[in-house]
Design an enzyme around this catalytic site. Sequence first.
Site, PDB file in Angstrom:
ATOM      1  N   LYS A 230      -6.633   6.263  -4.039  1.00 28.77           N
ATOM      2  CA  LYS A 230      -6.083   6.440  -2.698  1.00 28.77           C
ATOM      3  C   LYS A 230      -5.332   5.188  -2.245  1.00 28.77           C
ATOM      4  CE  LYS A 230      -7.214   8.516   1.730  1.00 28.77           C
ATOM      5  NZ  LYS A 230      -8.262   9.053   2.609  1.00 28.77           N
TER       6      LYS A 230
ATOM      7  N   HIS B 118       0.865  -1.177   0.000  1.00 28.82           N
ATOM      8  CA  HIS B 118       0.000   0.000   0.000  1.00 28.82           C
ATOM      9  C   HIS B 118       0.900   1.223   0.000  1.00 28.82           C
ATOM     10  CE1 HIS B 118       0.754   0.318   4.381  1.00 28.82           C
ATOM     11  NE2 HIS B 118       0.413  -0.951   4.458  1.00 28.82           N
TER      12      HIS B 118
END
Length: 586
Positions: free
Chosen positions: A38, A13
Amino acid sequence: MIMNILGIAALYHDAACCILKDGHLVAAAQEERFTRIKHDPDMPYHAMQYCLREAGLTIADIDMLAYYEIPRLKLSRQLYSGLPEVSNEILRHLSPDAVERQIAEKLGYDGPVQFVPHHLSHAASSFFYSGFKESAIFTVDGVGEWATTTYGTGIGKDIDLFEEVHYPHSIGLLYSTITSYLGFSVNDGEYKVMGLAPYGNPRYMDCFRELLMPGDGGQYQLNLPYFDFMNSRKMYAPGLCDLFQHAARLPESALEQFHKDVAKSLQVFLEEVLLEKVKYLHRKTGMENLCMAGGVALNCVANGRIQREGPFRELFVQPAANDAGCALGAAAVAYVTATGRRPPEQRLANACLGPAFSDEEIRNSLRGLFMKARNFSNNPQQLTEKVATLLASGKVVGWFQGRMEFGPRALGARSILADPRDPDMRNRINAMVKKREGFRPFAPVVLEEKMQAHFDLNLPSPFMLQTCQVRSAIDLPAITHVDGSARVQTVNEQTNPALTSLLKAFDRITGCPILLNTSFNVRGEPIVCTPVDAILCFIQTDIDCLVLGNYLFLREDNNLDAVAHIYGMYGHQHKEAISSQLYTFI
């Protein structure tokens, strides 16, 4: 010969890229800012292309690519955890050679690659950019390959991580588990729990002492029957609900006092554990300075307490302490390996390492939108005075200046600014601009030369990574949290001349050298990167004014519905890339 090193963090991530030229950090950016997804974990092609342009290089000029973890070790931990039902695409990512393949296929790079252990990347991302000749090092996150917490030292060019805590025992995973139990998104909502904590009382400390048990030295263990993250379904087991005698909160449901008390208990417990561990590290090393990294190091409340109550003279936390910052650390380690020298021994003074846009580029990006702007290219100081006057009159300003920040905080390059003295401003921005929970606080930015008159700060705080008590004679309701604290950013002429000039102008008008500063984005979207991103955010919110370089846009001067219609043809929407229910293991 100048050595060009590309640092990469990806496939987990918060993918990111950076470039070191002869050890000097010249560019760094997160992939999410370009793709508008995001926490985008994908191989950071767009961030890499930016970094290459900024450095004046092509991929053929890169001498070494440094990757922020050891894929085979990470795979062994994933297999140990047990795999859920997975698709063929996920299985491709789990192949031992998946990273090399993606580096070649997606980045077009076929040169040498150095794989750097995840927590060494974290450690190097703090120590080699701290300016310290020597320092103790403490890294704390969810999990890397196997390590979740490390203790070490940095001396000159050498880093020694002499002790580790291994998965599944993890302070970061404990915090994420309670984040999920409280109904917030894992991998993203942990800072919301931190913001909620001051509204509660630490009534559940005994429960947390049941969840994590101390060990010898730097060790500790989770009481695993209360956790379910190893089964890749959710973070908490049913026993956790039994322990707290409450069912888990449903996302977006009402927040009760129980939830606030659990958040407060978690925060206090975290601070106690971290303080205990840094005291142990100080006893082991005898050093005066401390470098911290890892996602837990973004907990600015804990950082403030470590700075005030801990045994170290000075604390340095790198602004992208999460996995994105590992790109910097991996690149620095590769530089040391290749040259036998550490990167230049100077503190990272500025996190603005992303793209900037000239007035000409801003003007070209707005063609066809029929937006009216006031051009101050011939008199930037007049723009500063005008914006300060607008802020003093209660206007909310989108502020887009210079190079974009690296890391999760807006630090005055891609910021929303407002008057901190207005008692209605916090609720207004939360509801009408940020579109987020009303309990969450906003941060102040203050002139460094006047920080001590308003905040309990002994050292500058350029990266907004510590909280302290507000002690100003000015009433500052918009940036003062319910417990009297604030997460302060300090600025000066060297680090941010444009924002410093604006603060001085606002101070001359109001007698207040402080502004409310929050990130330029709406809920669920990354911080804006380009002028077009800023225009889209301006359209979607009730921001009164937008400053793009030397251009000032006023809402009343423009038909934003018409501009929104133009952009509507392109189907603009928010996108999330990672799970909100389970810490991202795959």
